[in-house]
Design an enzyme around this catalytic site. Structure first.
Site, PDB file in Angstrom:
ATOM      1  N   ALA A 262       0.799  -1.239   0.000  1.00 24.99           N
ATOM      2  CA  ALA A 262       0.000   0.000   0.000  1.00 24.99           C
ATOM      3  C   ALA A 262       0.824   1.277   0.000  1.00 24.99           C
ATOM      4  O   ALA A 262       0.268   2.365   0.082  1.00 24.99           O
ATOM      5  CB  ALA A 262      -0.993   0.040   1.159  1.00 24.99           C
ATOM      6  N   ALA A 263       2.143   1.177  -0.146  1.00 23.46           N
ATOM      7  CA  ALA A 263       2.948   2.406  -0.205  1.00 23.46           C
ATOM      8  C   ALA A 263       2.569   3.225  -1.437  1.00 23.46           C
ATOM      9  O   ALA A 263       2.399   4.449  -1.364  1.00 23.46           O
ATOM     10  CB  ALA A 263       4.433   2.062  -0.227  1.00 23.46           C
ATOM     11  N   GLY A 264       2.432   2.559  -2.582  1.00 25.84           N
ATOM     12  CA  GLY A 264       2.034   3.260  -3.796  1.00 25.84           C
ATOM     13  C   GLY A 264       0.644   3.847  -3.697  1.00 25.84           C
ATOM     14  O   GLY A 264       0.382   4.953  -4.197  1.00 25.84           O
ATOM     15  N   ASP A 265      -0.252   3.116  -3.051  1.00 21.09           N
ATOM     16  CA  ASP A 265      -1.619   3.618  -2.862  1.00 21.09           C
ATOM     17  C   ASP A 265      -1.628   4.830  -1.932  1.00 21.09           C
ATOM     18  O   ASP A 265      -2.402   5.777  -2.129  1.00 21.09           O
ATOM     19  CB  ASP A 265      -2.511   2.520  -2.289  1.00 21.09           C
ATOM     20  CG  ASP A 265      -2.667   1.337  -3.239  1.00 21.09           C
ATOM     21  OD1 ASP A 265      -2.578   1.549  -4.464  1.00 21.09           O
ATOM     22  OD2 ASP A 265      -2.875   0.218  -2.744  1.00 21.09           O
ATOM     23  N   ARG A 298       5.244   0.491   8.795  1.00 22.04           N
ATOM     24  CA  ARG A 298       4.160  -0.166   9.527  1.00 22.04           C
ATOM     25  C   ARG A 298       3.655  -1.354   8.726  1.00 22.04           C
ATOM     26  O   ARG A 298       3.736  -1.371   7.503  1.00 22.04           O
ATOM     27  CB  ARG A 298       3.004   0.813   9.753  1.00 22.04           C
ATOM     28  CG  ARG A 298       3.403   2.081  10.474  1.00 22.04           C
ATOM     29  CD  ARG A 298       2.301   3.120  10.398  1.00 22.04           C
ATOM     30  NE  ARG A 298       2.617   4.319  11.169  1.00 22.04           N
ATOM     31  CZ  ARG A 298       1.872   5.402  11.199  1.00 22.04           C
ATOM     32  NH1 ARG A 298       0.746   5.454  10.498  1.00 22.04           N
ATOM     33  NH2 ARG A 298       2.228   6.440  11.922  1.00 22.04           N
TER      34      ARG A 298
END
Length: 315
Positions: A262-265, A298
């Site tokens: 989810a880093a890109g999101d 996280r």
């Protein structure tokens, strides 16, 4: 707060509409990713709300935008949890359909000790989001400042959303993930901002992207193919942007990564939230980068996404 002040706050806040997927992530951790045919013992397991659309909606909401979403879940327990999660974030879920006799989408994710992941997505109800849903919820598009799409719902639906948003004068953002082949040229012109990662940029442009220098070349190629503005995310190596005549490399923020899911999101949601409230592209990129840098420290998808006050405190 009186009505006038409330209206001013919402205007400053900006409105983001996400058209995309909602998945339940089934996340296992292991020392490394298994090889083909190998059975590998893992260490932990968790069930976490995810889906690129859901992640980006949560990111935009936590990072300062008023958010609505168009998508679908099954009429099952995972769907109940995902819809409740959107509501808890203050996200307008009136555009999220509940589909009988179809399972909610799931993503099976393995994360290794180097914080890299492998993901298998089973679309389920996400596959039922049709262009008709875009027409049905045009009011949500009209209310938005920025409309964000990915490719975890049917492609004709994504194209319909981009076309509708541009017709209505909205800023459009396309995160072309997942992608396995170049997109039709007409798609690139419908997105004001194309945000692929290095693998997606290589697939779209035909140029291998192994460095920021390669990303600059790929961005120029995508511009020549019809893209308006290109932001190529490079993980720990930062981001390359082509939003004017020149490409710019934004270095990554050094952090100890725990999970890159989810880093890109998080970047896309933060970028859209900042644009929606009137930030410059430069400042929107910086906000997205800072938020993404926090998220990788996280575990999990949506649980890892920071709030605006956390990002601002580290600016």
């Amino acid at each position: 707060m009186n009505a006038v002040n409330s209206s001013k706050e919402e205007q400053t806040q900006g409105h983001v509409l996400i058209v995309g997927s909602l998945n339940m992530d089934l996340v296992g951790r292991a020392p490394r990713l298994p090889k083909p045919g190998e059975t590998l013992s893992g260490t932990t397991f968790a069930t976490i709300a995810g889906g690129k659309g859901g992640n980006q909606a949560v990111a935009a909401a936590r990072l300062g935008a008023k958010v609505a979403m168009i998508g679908a879940t099954g009429a099952d327990s995972y769907g109940d949890i995902l819809r409740a999660g959107l509501a808890a974030e203050g996200i307008d879920g009136s555009g999220v359909a509940t589909v009988a006799n179809v399972a909610t989408g799931v993503a099976m994710i393995i994360v290794d000790d180097a914080s890299q992941n492998a993901i298998l997505i089973i679309p389920g109800a996400n596959g039922t989001v049709t262009p008709a849903a875009i027409s049905q919820h045009e009011a949500l598009i009209r209310a938005a400042d920025v409309v964000v799409c990915q490719l975890e719902v049917p492609h004709d639906t994504v194209f319909a959303a981009l076309q509708s948003a541009r017709r209505l004068g909205k800023v459009t953002v396309l995160n072309p993930a997942p992608v396995s082949a170049p997109l039709p040229v007409a798609w690139l012109a419908e997105a004001d901002y194309l945000i692929p990662n290095e693998i997606e940029a290589a697939t779209l442009s035909g140029i291998p992207v192994d460095s920021p220098q390669d990303a600059c070349i790929a961005a120029q190629r995508l511009r020549a193919m019809g893209a308006r503005n290109v932001l190529i995310t490079l993980g720990s190596r930062g981001l390359v942007s082509l939003t004017g005549e020149d490409t710019v490399h934004y270095p990554g923020t050094p952090v100890k990564a725990v999970d890159t899911t989810a880093a890109g999101d998080t970047f896309a949601g933060g970028f859209a939230a900042a644009l929606a409230r009137g930030a410059t592209v430069h400042d929107a990129i910086l906000l997205g980068q800072r938020a993404a840098a926090i998220s990788v420290t996280r575990a999990g998808a949506q649980p890892s996404i920071p709030y605006l006050h956390e990002v601002e405190s580290q600016a």
